[in-house]
Design a protein around this motif. Sequence first.
Motif, PDB file in Angstrom:
ATOM      1  N   GLY A 108     -13.594  51.982 -38.298  1.00  0.00           N
ATOM      2  CA  GLY A 108     -15.031  51.777 -38.353  1.00  0.00           C
ATOM      3  C   GLY A 108     -15.488  50.605 -37.515  1.00  0.00           C
ATOM      4  O   GLY A 108     -14.694  49.771 -37.079  1.00  0.00           O
ATOM      5  N   LEU A 109     -16.788  50.538 -37.299  1.00  0.00           N
ATOM      6  CA  LEU A 109     -17.359  49.490 -36.464  1.00  0.00           C
ATOM      7  C   LEU A 109     -18.848  49.368 -36.732  1.00  0.00           C
ATOM      8  O   LEU A 109     -19.454  50.191 -37.420  1.00  0.00           O
ATOM      9  N   LEU A 110     -19.424  48.303 -36.167  1.00  0.00           N
ATOM     10  CA  LEU A 110     -20.860  48.088 -36.159  1.00  0.00           C
ATOM     11  C   LEU A 110     -21.341  48.437 -34.760  1.00  0.00           C
ATOM     12  O   LEU A 110     -20.929  47.808 -33.783  1.00  0.00           O
ATOM     13  N   VAL A 111     -22.171  49.462 -34.643  1.00  0.00           N
ATOM     14  CA  VAL A 111     -22.563  49.944 -33.315  1.00  0.00           C
ATOM     15  C   VAL A 111     -23.340  48.851 -32.577  1.00  0.00           C
ATOM     16  O   VAL A 111     -23.958  47.972 -33.178  1.00  0.00           O
ATOM     17  N   ASP A 112     -23.291  48.930 -31.247  1.00  0.00           N
ATOM     18  CA  ASP A 112     -23.771  47.830 -30.426  1.00  0.00           C
ATOM     19  C   ASP A 112     -25.271  47.588 -30.554  1.00  0.00           C
ATOM     20  O   ASP A 112     -25.739  46.476 -30.353  1.00  0.00           O
ATOM     21  N   HIS A 113     -26.060  48.619 -30.860  1.00  0.00           N
ATOM     22  CA  HIS A 113     -27.515  48.447 -30.858  1.00  0.00           C
ATOM     23  C   HIS A 113     -28.058  47.855 -32.157  1.00  0.00           C
ATOM     24  O   HIS A 113     -29.266  47.633 -32.265  1.00  0.00           O
ATOM     25  N   VAL A 114     -27.190  47.582 -33.137  1.00  0.00           N
ATOM     26  CA  VAL A 114     -27.668  47.041 -34.415  1.00  0.00           C
ATOM     27  C   VAL A 114     -28.213  45.632 -34.200  1.00  0.00           C
ATOM     28  O   VAL A 114     -27.534  44.767 -33.647  1.00  0.00           O
ATOM     29  N   LYS A 115     -29.436  45.403 -34.623  1.00  0.00           N
ATOM     30  CA  LYS A 115     -30.084  44.090 -34.523  1.00  0.00           C
ATOM     31  C   LYS A 115     -30.715  43.776 -35.867  1.00  0.00           C
ATOM     32  O   LYS A 115     -31.629  44.459 -36.313  1.00  0.00           O
ATOM     33  N   ILE A 116     -30.215  42.747 -36.526  1.00  0.00           N
ATOM     34  CA  ILE A 116     -30.720  42.340 -37.830  1.00  0.00           C
ATOM     35  C   ILE A 116     -31.877  41.378 -37.625  1.00  0.00           C
ATOM     36  O   ILE A 116     -31.723  40.365 -36.922  1.00  0.00           O
ATOM     37  N   PRO A 117     -33.059  41.627 -38.175  1.00  0.00           N
ATOM     38  CA  PRO A 117     -34.201  40.715 -37.984  1.00  0.00           C
ATOM     39  C   PRO A 117     -33.878  39.294 -38.425  1.00  0.00           C
ATOM     40  O   PRO A 117     -33.376  39.069 -39.526  1.00  0.00           O
ATOM     41  N   GLU A 118     -34.137  38.335 -37.520  1.00  0.00           N
ATOM     42  CA  GLU A 118     -33.964  36.901 -37.737  1.00  0.00           C
ATOM     43  C   GLU A 118     -32.494  36.484 -37.826  1.00  0.00           C
ATOM     44  O   GLU A 118     -32.219  35.311 -38.073  1.00  0.00           O
ATOM     45  N   PHE A 119     -31.565  37.403 -37.621  1.00  0.00           N
ATOM     46  CA  PHE A 119     -30.149  37.077 -37.727  1.00  0.00           C
ATOM     47  C   PHE A 119     -29.391  37.612 -36.525  1.00  0.00           C
ATOM     48  O   PHE A 119     -29.837  38.546 -35.849  1.00  0.00           O
ATOM     49  N   SER A 120     -28.242  37.001 -36.274  1.00  0.00           N
ATOM     50  CA  SER A 120     -27.293  37.481 -35.281  1.00  0.00           C
ATOM     51  C   SER A 120     -25.942  37.656 -35.954  1.00  0.00           C
ATOM     52  O   SER A 120     -25.706  37.128 -37.043  1.00  0.00           O
ATOM     53  N   HIS A 121     -25.063  38.396 -35.279  1.00  0.00           N
ATOM     54  CA  HIS A 121     -23.728  38.605 -35.822  1.00  0.00           C
ATOM     55  C   HIS A 121     -22.697  38.350 -34.733  1.00  0.00           C
ATOM     56  O   HIS A 121     -23.007  38.359 -33.543  1.00  0.00           O
ATOM     57  N   ASP A 122     -21.483  38.127 -35.164  1.00  0.00           N
ATOM     58  CA  ASP A 122     -20.390  37.844 -34.247  1.00  0.00           C
ATOM     59  C   ASP A 122     -19.956  39.140 -33.582  1.00  0.00           C
ATOM     60  O   ASP A 122     -19.482  40.063 -34.245  1.00  0.00           O
ATOM     61  N   THR A 123     -20.129  39.217 -32.248  1.00  0.00           N
ATOM     62  CA  THR A 123     -19.789  40.441 -31.535  1.00  0.00           C
ATOM     63  C   THR A 123     -18.287  40.628 -31.368  1.00  0.00           C
ATOM     64  O   THR A 123     -17.827  41.731 -31.089  1.00  0.00           O
ATOM     65  N   LYS A 124     -17.501  39.566 -31.528  1.00  0.00           N
ATOM     66  CA  LYS A 124     -16.060  39.677 -31.348  1.00  0.00           C
ATOM     67  C   LYS A 124     -15.403  40.381 -32.534  1.00  0.00           C
ATOM     68  O   LYS A 124     -14.491  41.180 -32.365  1.00  0.00           O
ATOM     69  N   SER A 125     -15.832  40.083 -33.730  1.00  0.00           N
ATOM     70  CA  SER A 125     -15.282  40.729 -34.923  1.00  0.00           C
ATOM     71  C   SER A 125     -16.421  41.008 -35.890  1.00  0.00           C
ATOM     72  O   SER A 125     -16.601  40.311 -36.889  1.00  0.00           O
ATOM     73  N   PRO A 126     -17.256  42.033 -35.594  1.00  0.00           N
ATOM     74  CA  PRO A 126     -18.444  42.271 -36.409  1.00  0.00           C
ATOM     75  C   PRO A 126     -18.156  42.734 -37.827  1.00  0.00           C
ATOM     76  O   PRO A 126     -18.859  42.367 -38.752  1.00  0.00           O
ATOM     77  N   LEU A 127     -17.112  43.539 -38.021  1.00  0.00           N
ATOM     78  CA  LEU A 127     -16.817  44.085 -39.346  1.00  0.00           C
ATOM     79  C   LEU A 127     -15.427  43.660 -39.796  1.00  0.00           C
ATOM     80  O   LEU A 127     -14.495  43.585 -38.995  1.00  0.00           O
ATOM     81  N   SER A 128     -15.308  43.374 -41.068  1.00  0.00           N
ATOM     82  CA  SER A 128     -14.006  43.095 -41.668  1.00  0.00           C
ATOM     83  C   SER A 128     -13.818  44.037 -42.851  1.00  0.00           C
ATOM     84  O   SER A 128     -14.759  44.306 -43.601  1.00  0.00           O
ATOM     85  N   PHE A 129     -12.595  44.545 -42.996  1.00  0.00           N
ATOM     86  CA  PHE A 129     -12.271  45.507 -44.042  1.00  0.00           C
ATOM     87  C   PHE A 129     -11.205  44.901 -44.938  1.00  0.00           C
ATOM     88  O   PHE A 129     -10.189  44.404 -44.453  1.00  0.00           O
ATOM     89  N   GLU A 130     -11.452  44.957 -46.234  1.00  0.00           N
ATOM     90  CA  GLU A 130     -10.505  44.362 -47.180  1.00  0.00           C
ATOM     91  C   GLU A 130     -10.528  45.148 -48.483  1.00  0.00           C
ATOM     92  O   GLU A 130     -11.606  45.477 -49.005  1.00  0.00           O
TER      93      GLU A 130
END
Length: 451
Positions: free
Chosen positions: A243-265
């Motif tokens: 799985g992944l976070l698709v590139d076009h996702v933009k969270i209002p007022e927030f940014s995310h780390d493009t190197k490791s967007p999702l973590s699974f545990e």
Amino acid sequence: MMRKDSFGSDGGSYGPTMIIDRCLSLHNLAAMRDEGREQEVTIGLSTSTGSLQRYGSTSSVNHLDDLIRTIRFQVVVWYVGALDVMQGRVAAKFRVTLFWNDDGGGNEVRKRMTRSESSEWKMQGRAKALEQKVSNDVSERTVDIPPLSILNAVSFDIIGKPEVKLLREKTKLMRWTCLYKAVLFQDEVNMRVEKFPHDEHDLCIKLGILAHRGRGRRWDQNKWKLALATHEDSQGSTRVPHGLLVDHVKIPEFSHDTKSPLSFEFVPLGFGASQQSNSDECLEVKFHVYRESNYYDRNIMPILATLDIVATSFLLIDATSFFQRALMLLNICFVEIGIRMQLDSHLPNVGYQIKMQRILNHSFFRLLGLELESSLVYYLVHLHGWSVVHADIIDTIAGIISLVYAFVMLHIYYKDRRPSVSPIHTLSHQLVGTPSSASLIFRRQVSSNKV
């Protein structure tokens, strides 16, 4: 948890569907390659052309009974809405795909089907799928579906319909996929904003299999373990198999780390767990987000720092001119009050003090301290006969303390600030490892030629 079924067509469902269509096409190509190799090996060795039985027939040997099986997850996040830190909720749109090698435990076979007969799977309730022929004949068999639960959903909608596919006949590889639009509640501790505007949060999607997990049940947790999808499951349809976070996702007022967007545990199941299911687990899909603070870092704080320096410079005025000092300091106080009133309408309305409020308070208190220092020096010079030289010494000490205090507050504010990432760097990172449409078509053509 509330659920609303929405089986109507969704204009935005084409994008989330491309991945599963690509996965199915790649599995078909891989199956064709495998069949071609088998035919090359077996040609001439047997002239028997007996009918081939499809997966689920009564004569198939179940050689997986004594093995530990896995239910493998793939999560693709397509949309994340505005984060509500007051209620601890966030809206998200994501596709969950389950892969498993079925052991035939839920199949009810009525008739043998040949390979040439085409069929499709239809969901029958939440935990079963019914196979139907394309023709108008009766259905052939059913298969059990792992009943997925979204553990932290306040409410959710199903976009379109859940889909079930038999990907590999030889290995009985099944795939169930569904596109959700859900409102997810988050952990209260994780939603605190003491460091606003430099607050960071781990948004979480909790998934699990709750039903029929007891000993001897259909999805016995001792036999069916939870795992992440592998490359054999996704066949390269996504950059990351599970799985992944698709590139076009933009969270209002927030940014995310493009190197490791999702973590699974996989974590112990705490929600709704009983004493018999203490060893069961659930999947936590987390993506780390941090607030975009450039508005406060580059507009508000430079103004406050400039006002503090200007206010400290008023101590250069002679101590006997108290009226001029006090008037200028009060004017700066009113300016900061206006800034504070404007900012309060944009700050989170929580029941505790956040960092931005603390900085504004200390800046205002520092101005009032300079006002009190000026009145004290004026009192000592006029009523106690202190010399102007002694008054200047006190002003110098007060000015140094004020400037040092201002720089300390600036350090406290900026120490949690993340370095800004330029859009060009973000775009270049997204392009690295992202197969283009032309490269995918070329790969498929090469694979077809090999077959």
